[in-house]
Scaffold this motif. Structure first.
Motif, PDB file in Angstrom:
ATOM      1  N   LYS A 126      -9.396  -3.172  -4.319  1.00 46.90           N
ATOM      2  CA  LYS A 126     -10.697  -3.723  -4.723  1.00 46.90           C
ATOM      3  C   LYS A 126     -10.545  -5.027  -5.485  1.00 46.90           C
ATOM      4  O   LYS A 126      -9.566  -5.262  -6.148  1.00 46.90           O
ATOM      5  CB  LYS A 126     -11.436  -2.684  -5.592  1.00 46.90           C
ATOM      6  CG  LYS A 126     -11.834  -1.438  -4.818  1.00 46.90           C
ATOM      7  CD  LYS A 126     -12.531  -0.447  -5.716  1.00 46.90           C
ATOM      8  CE  LYS A 126     -12.933   0.822  -4.954  1.00 46.90           C
ATOM      9  NZ  LYS A 126     -13.583   1.817  -5.818  1.00 46.90           N
ATOM     10  N   GLU A 181       0.828  -1.212   0.000  1.00 41.39           N
ATOM     11  CA  GLU A 181       0.000   0.000   0.000  1.00 41.39           C
ATOM     12  C   GLU A 181       0.856   1.254   0.000  1.00 41.39           C
ATOM     13  O   GLU A 181       0.517   2.244  -0.668  1.00 41.39           O
ATOM     14  CB  GLU A 181      -0.938  -0.010   1.206  1.00 41.39           C
ATOM     15  CG  GLU A 181      -2.056  -1.022   1.108  1.00 41.39           C
ATOM     16  CD  GLU A 181      -3.034  -0.942   2.262  1.00 41.39           C
ATOM     17  OE1 GLU A 181      -4.193  -1.332   2.080  1.00 41.39           O
ATOM     18  OE2 GLU A 181      -2.637  -0.474   3.356  1.00 41.39           O
ATOM     19  N   ALA A 200      -6.494  12.444  -1.513  1.00 46.10           N
ATOM     20  CA  ALA A 200      -6.793  11.410  -2.510  1.00 46.10           C
ATOM     21  C   ALA A 200      -5.638  11.182  -3.478  1.00 46.10           C
ATOM     22  O   ALA A 200      -5.532  10.108  -4.081  1.00 46.10           O
ATOM     23  CB  ALA A 200      -8.055  11.780  -3.288  1.00 46.10           C
ATOM     24  N   TYR A 202       2.088  -4.593  -7.522  1.00 49.35           N
ATOM     25  CA  TYR A 202       0.790  -3.923  -7.592  1.00 49.35           C
ATOM     26  C   TYR A 202      -0.335  -4.883  -7.967  1.00 49.35           C
ATOM     27  O   TYR A 202      -1.452  -4.776  -7.463  1.00 49.35           O
ATOM     28  CB  TYR A 202       0.833  -2.784  -8.613  1.00 49.35           C
ATOM     29  CG  TYR A 202       1.586  -1.554  -8.162  1.00 49.35           C
ATOM     30  CD1 TYR A 202       1.991  -1.390  -6.847  1.00 49.35           C
ATOM     31  CD2 TYR A 202       1.902  -0.539  -9.062  1.00 49.35           C
ATOM     32  CE1 TYR A 202       2.692  -0.272  -6.433  1.00 49.35           C
ATOM     33  CE2 TYR A 202       2.599   0.596  -8.665  1.00 49.35           C
ATOM     34  CZ  TYR A 202       2.993   0.724  -7.345  1.00 49.35           C
ATOM     35  OH  TYR A 202       3.677   1.839  -6.953  1.00 49.35           O
ATOM     36  N   TRP A 253      -5.851   7.367  -3.479  1.00 50.70           N
ATOM     37  CA  TRP A 253      -6.713   6.819  -4.522  1.00 50.70           C
ATOM     38  C   TRP A 253      -6.206   5.484  -5.051  1.00 50.70           C
ATOM     39  O   TRP A 253      -6.955   4.504  -5.124  1.00 50.70           O
ATOM     40  CB  TRP A 253      -6.842   7.827  -5.668  1.00 50.70           C
ATOM     41  CG  TRP A 253      -7.635   7.298  -6.837  1.00 50.70           C
ATOM     42  CD1 TRP A 253      -8.994   7.174  -6.922  1.00 50.70           C
ATOM     43  CD2 TRP A 253      -7.103   6.774  -8.062  1.00 50.70           C
ATOM     44  NE1 TRP A 253      -9.351   6.615  -8.131  1.00 50.70           N
ATOM     45  CE2 TRP A 253      -8.216   6.364  -8.851  1.00 50.70           C
ATOM     46  CE3 TRP A 253      -5.815   6.625  -8.574  1.00 50.70           C
ATOM     47  CZ2 TRP A 253      -8.056   5.816 -10.116  1.00 50.70           C
ATOM     48  CZ3 TRP A 253      -5.663   6.070  -9.828  1.00 50.70           C
ATOM     49  CH2 TRP A 253      -6.771   5.683 -10.595  1.00 50.70           C
ATOM     50  N   LEU A 254      -4.928   5.404  -5.409  1.00 52.44           N
ATOM     51  CA  LEU A 254      -4.399   4.183  -6.014  1.00 52.44           C
ATOM     52  C   LEU A 254      -4.434   2.998  -5.040  1.00 52.44           C
ATOM     53  O   LEU A 254      -4.844   1.891  -5.447  1.00 52.44           O
ATOM     54  CB  LEU A 254      -2.986   4.410  -6.537  1.00 52.44           C
ATOM     55  CG  LEU A 254      -2.395   3.308  -7.415  1.00 52.44           C
ATOM     56  CD1 LEU A 254      -3.305   3.007  -8.597  1.00 52.44           C
ATOM     57  CD2 LEU A 254      -1.003   3.686  -7.893  1.00 52.44           C
ATOM     58  N   SER A 283       2.160   1.753  -3.553  1.00 54.10           N
ATOM     59  CA  SER A 283       1.130   2.261  -4.463  1.00 54.10           C
ATOM     60  C   SER A 283       0.769   3.703  -4.136  1.00 54.10           C
ATOM     61  O   SER A 283       0.500   4.507  -5.034  1.00 54.10           O
ATOM     62  CB  SER A 283      -0.112   1.367  -4.412  1.00 54.10           C
ATOM     63  OG  SER A 283      -0.643   1.293  -3.109  1.00 54.10           O
ATOM     64  N   ASP A 327      -5.667   4.763   6.406  1.00 54.21           N
ATOM     65  CA  ASP A 327      -5.463   5.846   5.443  1.00 54.21           C
ATOM     66  C   ASP A 327      -4.579   6.933   6.026  1.00 54.21           C
ATOM     67  O   ASP A 327      -3.729   7.501   5.321  1.00 54.21           O
ATOM     68  CB  ASP A 327      -6.814   6.442   5.020  1.00 54.21           C
ATOM     69  CG  ASP A 327      -7.552   5.566   4.025  1.00 54.21           C
ATOM     70  OD1 ASP A 327      -6.953   4.566   3.562  1.00 54.21           O
ATOM     71  OD2 ASP A 327      -8.724   5.859   3.723  1.00 54.21           O
ATOM     72  N   HIS A 332      -6.594   2.453  -2.738  1.00 51.98           N
ATOM     73  CA  HIS A 332      -8.001   2.037  -2.674  1.00 51.98           C
ATOM     74  C   HIS A 332      -8.406   1.270  -3.914  1.00 51.98           C
ATOM     75  O   HIS A 332      -9.123   0.265  -3.837  1.00 51.98           O
ATOM     76  CB  HIS A 332      -8.895   3.274  -2.499  1.00 51.98           C
ATOM     77  CG  HIS A 332      -8.792   3.891  -1.139  1.00 51.98           C
ATOM     78  ND1 HIS A 332      -9.408   5.074  -0.799  1.00 51.98           N
ATOM     79  CD2 HIS A 332      -8.130   3.495  -0.019  1.00 51.98           C
ATOM     80  CE1 HIS A 332      -9.143   5.371   0.459  1.00 51.98           C
ATOM     81  NE2 HIS A 332      -8.358   4.436   0.943  1.00 51.98           N
ATOM     82  N   VAL A 333      -7.950   1.732  -5.084  1.00 54.01           N
ATOM     83  CA  VAL A 333      -8.311   1.064  -6.334  1.00 54.01           C
ATOM     84  C   VAL A 333      -7.711  -0.345  -6.381  1.00 54.01           C
ATOM     85  O   VAL A 333      -8.397  -1.314  -6.746  1.00 54.01           O
ATOM     86  CB  VAL A 333      -7.827   1.890  -7.548  1.00 54.01           C
ATOM     87  CG1 VAL A 333      -7.937   1.078  -8.832  1.00 54.01           C
ATOM     88  CG2 VAL A 333      -8.630   3.166  -7.671  1.00 54.01           C
ATOM     89  N   LEU A 334      -6.443  -0.482  -5.999  1.00 52.93           N
ATOM     90  CA  LEU A 334      -5.774  -1.783  -6.057  1.00 52.93           C
ATOM     91  C   LEU A 334      -6.290  -2.740  -5.008  1.00 52.93           C
ATOM     92  O   LEU A 334      -6.147  -3.964  -5.148  1.00 52.93           O
ATOM     93  CB  LEU A 334      -4.262  -1.594  -5.906  1.00 52.93           C
ATOM     94  CG  LEU A 334      -3.566  -0.818  -7.034  1.00 52.93           C
ATOM     95  CD1 LEU A 334      -2.095  -0.649  -6.720  1.00 52.93           C
ATOM     96  CD2 LEU A 334      -3.747  -1.552  -8.362  1.00 52.93           C
TER      97      LEU A 334
END
Length: 441
Positions: free
Chosen positions: A441, A176, A430, A240, A434-435, A179, A366, A437-439
């Motif tokens: 999912k 994390e 963000a 990633y 952001w990245l 990323s 976060d 959180h996206v990875l």
């Protein structure tokens, strides 16, 4: 005042005094930590801690990634990958006004992605790019300032040794953190390129355009950098997309860089031996600092210093953002006085509990990631901030005819660009969240 807290504060003052008289920080932390534990809990407790601490600290699986990334950087430095990166960047950007300096920044970013060390990036790229900057008669300020500033990209663009250490200290996910650093790292590259563009617009004579290369040379340079980009893609892309964890990824990176170096015949067995020895020395230094930091953290926790600092900030009535800015300013000041790894290990155990007690409107995980990226960026600033500025000293050792004050003048525009990046990340969390959180999912 509580006697334990007073002892902790005396220990902290003693640590600062030892660092001020240039005692190596690992030795200073070991001495203060061991003495403090013995005073607060007795020699028996200290010996009991030492009996198990070394094994428990160094048997952590996540720590095994450090020597791998260090070795990958050492092999890359000796394999001539920096020349390939600079040659390709110069083919693409060198014909612009200020283009050779822009090429140096782009090559620093690429090499930092393979190396993971700011000082190594500054030193290696300085040897490659400085002769070209001199050949095109770049001003000493812009030439040396660009290389000193470009070197700091190595600390944030993954993989980064300091980023790994921060993740271990605060118990965050290394994946994390990697990323989260990606977008801020790209922003830094774009902002540095924009800074050079503005600089040469104001002072056109400071960065003359380079020569346009032929189509054949352009294609050769672009193809030549392909293997380096492939290695970066294999290591970071594999992390990633969940193909492997950071430690296997680092091992894959070491294998690929080694194979590339021997296929190109740019490294021999003697170079490999030197890379292994340098890796052993660097890793030993890192582990000794980690051990000293752990002893110091135990002492400070028993003395209640981090808890008292957190309570003081919470009770001060200051807004969370004000507290955050004060801590970041303190990190910049500390970064002027010591190397980035030592600063992270010394300061974060005190600063993180303070941040964790504040309400920033985000989850603890976060907050851990966001604060880590901000902390590493201001650590970068410390590397180019007077009076010490480690990267400036590295570049000055390569350009001895340039007074250090002129290098600091050349670094100043990049320093303000970095401050603007910090402001962006504070205003828009963000950008770093952001990245991950996206990875996830």
């Amino acid at each position: 005042m509580d006697p334990h807290l007073l002892t902790g504060l005396i220990g902290l003052a003693s640590l600062i005094a030892l660092i001020a008289i240039r005692v190596p920080i690992a030795h200073a932390m070991l001495l203060v930590g061991a003495t403090g534990i013995a005073v607060l809990s007795g020699p028996g407790i200290l010996l009991s801690q030492l009996k198990t601490l070394v094994y428990s600290q160094f048997s952590i699986y996540d720590l095994s990634v450090l020597p791998m990334f260090v070795l990958m950087g050492n092999i890359a430095s000796r394999a001539g990958l920096s020349r390939d990166l600079f040659r390709a960047a110069n083919a693409w950007l060198g014909w612009l006004r200020g283009g050779v300096a822009m090429s140096a920044v782009a090559a620093c970013a690429g090499f930092g992605a393979v190396c993971g060390s700011s000082l190594a990036t500054a030193s290696t790229m300085g040897k490659v790019a400085l002769p070209e900057l001199r050949r095109y008669r770049y001003s000493p300020e812009l030439a040396t300032g660009t290389l000193a500033a470009g070197g700091v990209l190595g600390i944030l663009i993954p993989p980064s040794v300091v980023l790994v250490v921060y993740a271990i200290v605060v118990e965050a996910s290394i994946v994390e953190m990697f990323s989260a650093a990606f977008i801020p790292g790209l922003i830094a590259v774009v902002m540095f390129l924009a800074t050079i563009a503005v600089y040469v617009r104001v002072r056109p004579d400071a960065g003359p355009p380079g020569d346009r290369v032929s189509r054949e040379e352009f294609l050769a340079a672009t193809i030549g950098v392909g293997p380096v980009l492939a290695i970066f893609g294999a290591v970071i892309g594999g992390i990633y997309f969940g193909l492997f964890n950071p430690t296997p990824a680092a091992a894959v990176g070491v294998f690929l860089v080694t194979v590339l170096a021997f296929l190109r015949r740019s490294m021999n067995l003697r170079d490999m031996k030197e890379a292994l020895l340098d890796t052993a020395k660097t890793t030993g230094m890192i582990y000794l600092i980690l051990l000293g930091a752990q002893l110091l953290n135990i002492f400070m926790a028993r003395g209640g210093v981090p808890q008292a600092a957190a309570a003081m900030m919470v009770d001060s009535g200051l807004a969370p953002m004000t507290v955050l800015i004060l801590l970041l300013v303190a990190l910049i000041v500390l970064g002027c006085l010591m190397d980035s790894l030592s600063m992270i290990l010394l300061a974060i155990p005190f600063f993180w509990p303070v941040v964790a007690e504040m309400d920033f409107g985000m989850s603890p995980n976060d907050l851990k990631i966001w604060f880590g990226i901000l902390a590493l960026i201001v650590v970068e600033l410390g590397l180019i901030t007077p009076p010490v500025g480690m990267n400036v000293f590295v570049i000055n050792s390569l350009a001895r005819d340039v007074p250090m004050i002129r290098t600091f003048i050349g670094v100043a525009p990049f320093f303000f660009a970095e401050l603007f990046r910090v402001a962006l990340l504070i205003a828009f969390p963000a950008l770093s969240l952001w990245l991950p959180h996206v990875l996830a999912k």
